[in-house]
Write a protein that holds these residues in place. Structure first.
Motif, PDB file in Angstrom:
ATOM      1  N   ASP A  31     -21.322 -29.747  56.135  1.00 29.76           N
ATOM      2  CA  ASP A  31     -20.597 -28.744  55.338  1.00 29.76           C
ATOM      3  C   ASP A  31     -21.537 -27.620  54.901  1.00 29.76           C
ATOM      4  OD1 ASP A  31     -18.309 -30.265  55.592  1.00 29.76           O
ATOM      5  OD2 ASP A  31     -18.315 -31.010  53.516  1.00 29.76           O
ATOM      6  N   SER A  32     -22.723 -27.983  54.466  1.00 28.15           N
ATOM      7  CA  SER A  32     -23.688 -26.977  54.012  1.00 28.15           C
ATOM      8  C   SER A  32     -24.150 -26.091  55.164  1.00 28.15           C
ATOM      9  CB  SER A  32     -24.900 -27.650  53.342  1.00 28.15           C
ATOM     10  OG  SER A  32     -24.507 -28.302  52.153  1.00 28.15           O
ATOM     11  N   PHE A  33     -24.400 -26.686  56.327  1.00 25.55           N
ATOM     12  CA  PHE A  33     -24.829 -25.876  57.475  1.00 25.55           C
ATOM     13  C   PHE A  33     -23.700 -24.984  57.994  1.00 25.55           C
ATOM     14  CE2 PHE A  33     -28.634 -28.616  57.963  1.00 25.55           C
ATOM     15  CZ  PHE A  33     -29.572 -27.619  58.123  1.00 25.55           C
ATOM     16  N   GLU A  34     -22.439 -25.423  57.852  1.00 23.42           N
ATOM     17  CA  GLU A  34     -21.314 -24.595  58.293  1.00 23.42           C
ATOM     18  C   GLU A  34     -21.229 -23.293  57.507  1.00 23.42           C
ATOM     19  OE1 GLU A  34     -17.725 -26.906  58.186  1.00 23.42           O
ATOM     20  OE2 GLU A  34     -18.356 -28.135  59.891  1.00 23.42           O
ATOM     21  N   THR A  35     -21.662 -23.306  56.269  1.00 26.77           N
ATOM     22  CA  THR A  35     -21.599 -22.093  55.449  1.00 26.77           C
ATOM     23  C   THR A  35     -22.891 -21.279  55.534  1.00 26.77           C
ATOM     24  OG1 THR A  35     -22.364 -23.250  53.461  1.00 26.77           O
ATOM     25  CG2 THR A  35     -19.980 -23.158  53.836  1.00 26.77           C
ATOM     26  N   SER A  36     -23.833 -21.736  56.322  1.00 20.99           N
ATOM     27  CA  SER A  36     -25.107 -21.051  56.483  1.00 20.99           C
ATOM     28  C   SER A  36     -24.899 -19.695  57.157  1.00 20.99           C
ATOM     29  CB  SER A  36     -26.038 -21.922  57.335  1.00 20.99           C
ATOM     30  OG  SER A  36     -27.177 -21.220  57.723  1.00 20.99           O
ATOM     31  N   GLU A  37     -25.701 -18.729  56.759  1.00 22.53           N
ATOM     32  CA  GLU A  37     -25.630 -17.409  57.378  1.00 22.53           C
ATOM     33  C   GLU A  37     -26.356 -17.367  58.721  1.00 22.53           C
ATOM     34  OE1 GLU A  37     -26.795 -14.285  54.723  1.00 22.53           O
ATOM     35  OE2 GLU A  37     -25.506 -15.047  53.118  1.00 22.53           O
ATOM     36  N   THR A  38     -27.260 -18.300  58.953  1.00 20.23           N
ATOM     37  CA  THR A  38     -28.004 -18.353  60.204  1.00 20.23           C
ATOM     38  C   THR A  38     -27.209 -19.166  61.223  1.00 20.23           C
ATOM     39  OG1 THR A  38     -30.073 -18.267  58.975  1.00 20.23           O
ATOM     40  CG2 THR A  38     -30.196 -19.007  61.257  1.00 20.23           C
ATOM     41  N   PRO A  39     -26.939 -18.597  62.401  1.00 20.08           N
ATOM     42  CA  PRO A  39     -26.166 -19.325  63.408  1.00 20.08           C
ATOM     43  C   PRO A  39     -26.857 -20.638  63.777  1.00 20.08           C
ATOM     44  CG  PRO A  39     -26.452 -17.028  64.053  1.00 20.08           C
ATOM     45  CD  PRO A  39     -27.336 -17.267  62.864  1.00 20.08           C
ATOM     46  N   ASN A  40     -26.089 -21.724  63.766  1.00 20.55           N
ATOM     47  CA  ASN A  40     -26.659 -23.024  64.087  1.00 20.55           C
ATOM     48  C   ASN A  40     -25.600 -23.934  64.682  1.00 20.55           C
ATOM     49  OD1 ASN A  40     -25.537 -24.997  61.911  1.00 20.55           O
ATOM     50  ND2 ASN A  40     -26.145 -23.184  60.743  1.00 20.55           N
ATOM     51  N   ASN A  41     -26.092 -24.881  65.457  1.00 23.64           N
ATOM     52  CA  ASN A  41     -25.272 -25.973  65.982  1.00 23.64           C
ATOM     53  C   ASN A  41     -25.912 -27.258  65.487  1.00 23.64           C
ATOM     54  OD1 ASN A  41     -23.500 -24.379  67.618  1.00 23.64           O
ATOM     55  ND2 ASN A  41     -25.165 -24.184  69.102  1.00 23.64           N
ATOM     56  N   VAL A  42     -25.188 -28.021  64.711  1.00 25.00           N
ATOM     57  CA  VAL A  42     -25.698 -29.292  64.219  1.00 25.00           C
ATOM     58  C   VAL A  42     -25.067 -30.415  65.030  1.00 25.00           C
ATOM     59  CG1 VAL A  42     -25.882 -30.855  62.243  1.00 25.00           C
ATOM     60  CG2 VAL A  42     -26.019 -28.384  61.887  1.00 25.00           C
ATOM     61  N   THR A  43     -25.915 -31.209  65.639  1.00 24.19           N
ATOM     62  CA  THR A  43     -25.460 -32.410  66.332  1.00 24.19           C
ATOM     63  C   THR A  43     -25.883 -33.595  65.482  1.00 24.19           C
ATOM     64  OG1 THR A  43     -25.717 -31.377  68.496  1.00 24.19           O
ATOM     65  CG2 THR A  43     -25.641 -33.794  68.439  1.00 24.19           C
ATOM     66  N   VAL A  44     -24.952 -34.527  65.290  1.00 29.83           N
ATOM     67  CA  VAL A  44     -25.215 -35.685  64.445  1.00 29.83           C
ATOM     68  C   VAL A  44     -25.232 -36.941  65.290  1.00 29.83           C
ATOM     69  CG1 VAL A  44     -24.383 -37.050  62.494  1.00 29.83           C
ATOM     70  CG2 VAL A  44     -24.056 -34.562  62.497  1.00 29.83           C
ATOM     71  N   VAL A  45     -26.277 -37.732  65.107  1.00 34.20           N
ATOM     72  CA  VAL A  45     -26.337 -39.084  65.657  1.00 34.20           C
ATOM     73  C   VAL A  45     -26.690 -40.011  64.503  1.00 34.20           C
ATOM     74  CG1 VAL A  45     -26.929 -38.346  68.001  1.00 34.20           C
ATOM     75  CG2 VAL A  45     -28.755 -38.878  66.379  1.00 34.20           C
ATOM     76  N   SER A  46     -26.317 -41.276  64.621  1.00 31.54           N
ATOM     77  CA  SER A  46     -26.503 -42.175  63.484  1.00 31.54           C
ATOM     78  C   SER A  46     -27.596 -43.219  63.675  1.00 31.54           C
ATOM     79  CB  SER A  46     -25.179 -42.871  63.142  1.00 31.54           C
ATOM     80  OG  SER A  46     -24.700 -43.592  64.253  1.00 31.54           O
ATOM     81  N   THR A  47     -28.192 -43.265  64.866  1.00 28.03           N
ATOM     82  CA  THR A  47     -29.260 -44.247  65.110  1.00 28.03           C
ATOM     83  C   THR A  47     -30.436 -43.587  65.812  1.00 28.03           C
ATOM     84  OG1 THR A  47     -28.540 -44.931  67.324  1.00 28.03           O
ATOM     85  CG2 THR A  47     -27.502 -46.072  65.439  1.00 28.03           C
ATOM     86  N   GLY A  48     -31.570 -44.246  65.719  1.00 24.33           N
ATOM     87  CA  GLY A  48     -32.752 -43.772  66.431  1.00 24.33           C
ATOM     88  C   GLY A  48     -32.567 -43.827  67.936  1.00 24.33           C
ATOM     89  N   ASP A  49     -31.859 -44.853  68.420  1.00 24.31           N
ATOM     90  CA  ASP A  49     -31.610 -44.955  69.866  1.00 24.31           C
ATOM     91  C   ASP A  49     -30.768 -43.789  70.363  1.00 24.31           C
ATOM     92  OD1 ASP A  49     -33.074 -47.291  69.892  1.00 24.31           O
ATOM     93  OD2 ASP A  49     -31.337 -48.616  70.016  1.00 24.31           O
ATOM     94  N   GLN A  50     -29.738 -43.412  69.595  1.00 20.77           N
ATOM     95  CA  GLN A  50     -28.921 -42.257  69.977  1.00 20.77           C
ATOM     96  C   GLN A  50     -29.757 -40.978  69.962  1.00 20.77           C
ATOM     97  OE1 GLN A  50     -25.817 -42.521  67.048  1.00 20.77           O
ATOM     98  NE2 GLN A  50     -24.442 -43.646  68.412  1.00 20.77           N
ATOM     99  N   ALA A  51     -30.639 -40.871  68.992  1.00 21.02           N
ATOM    100  CA  ALA A  51     -31.500 -39.683  68.908  1.00 21.02           C
ATOM    101  C   ALA A  51     -32.385 -39.583  70.148  1.00 21.02           C
ATOM    102  CB  ALA A  51     -32.346 -39.722  67.641  1.00 21.02           C
ATOM    103  N   LEU A  52     -32.954 -40.687  70.571  1.00 20.39           N
ATOM    104  CA  LEU A  52     -33.786 -40.671  71.777  1.00 20.39           C
ATOM    105  C   LEU A  52     -32.965 -40.310  73.010  1.00 20.39           C
ATOM    106  CD1 LEU A  52     -36.139 -43.725  71.186  1.00 20.39           C
ATOM    107  CD2 LEU A  52     -36.780 -41.305  71.270  1.00 20.39           C
TER     108      LEU A  52
END
Length: 146
Positions: A23-44
Motif C-alpha cells: 500500500d505504501s509503495f503504491e502511493t510512492s511518487e517514484t515508479p516501482n514494481n513490487v514483487t512479493v514472495v513469502s519464503t527464501g526459496d521463492q526469493a531464490l
C-alpha cells in the motif's frame, strides 16, 4: 527525480506487513514494481528466474525479512552477498525487534541496512518514503541487464 521504474523484491511471510508495504509503495511518487514472495526459496527462484519466475526482472532493491520459513533470511542474505553477480543489489533487512544480535549479524553479512518493521500504517508510509528518498532517488544503480 530519475525517470525509470524500480523493481523491488519484498521477501515477507506476514500478510499484514505485505499489505502495509505494498500500500505504501503504491502511493510512492517514484515508479516501482513490487514483487512479493513469502519464503527464501521463492526469493531464490525469483532471483535465479526459475519455476514461476522465468521472466522476472533482476531486482534493484531487496527488502528481506530476517525470519523466513524454509531458507532463512540470513541464508538468503549470505547467498545474495556471496554471488558476484548479485552483490551490487542493496539488501535491506527487516526485523520485528531491535535485537542487537540480529542487527550485528546482518551487518556482518553485508546487509546494506537494517530496519525495524513499523507498527502502524503511518509508520510504514514514513519508512517507505525514507526508502524512496534515499535508495530510489539518491543512490546510483547499475544499468539494468538486457
Amino acid at each position: 527525480m530519475r525517470h525509470r521504474t524500480y523493481d523491488i523484491l519484498l521477501v515477507e511471510p506476514k500478510s499484514d506487513s505485505v499489505s502495509r508495504f505494498t500500500d505504501s509503495f503504491e502511493t510512492s511518487e517514484t515508479p516501482n514494481n513490487v514483487t512479493v514472495v513469502s519464503t527464501g526459496d521463492q526469493a531464490l527462484d525469483y532471483i535465479d528466474q526459475h519455476g514461476d519466475y522465468t521472466d522476472a526482472p533482476r531486482p534493484d532493491l531487496v527488502l528481506l525479512d530476517y525470519h523466513l520459513p524454509e531458507t532463512s533470511g540470513i541464508e538468503l542474505l549470505i547467498e545474495l552477498k556471496d554471488r558476484p553477480e548479485l552483490q551490487h543489489i542493496p539488501v535491506l533487512v527487516l526485523t520485528s525487534s531491535d535485537a542487537t544480535e540480529e542487527i550485528s549479524r546482518s551487518y556482518a553479512l553485508h546487509a546494506n541496512a537494517c530496519l525495524q518493521k513499523p507498527d502502524s500504517a503511518d509508520e510504514f508510509d514514513q519508512m517507505v518514503q525514507a526508502i524512496e528518498d534515499f535508495w530510489l532517488n539518491s543512490v546510483h544503480f547499475l544499468p539494468k541487464e538486457k
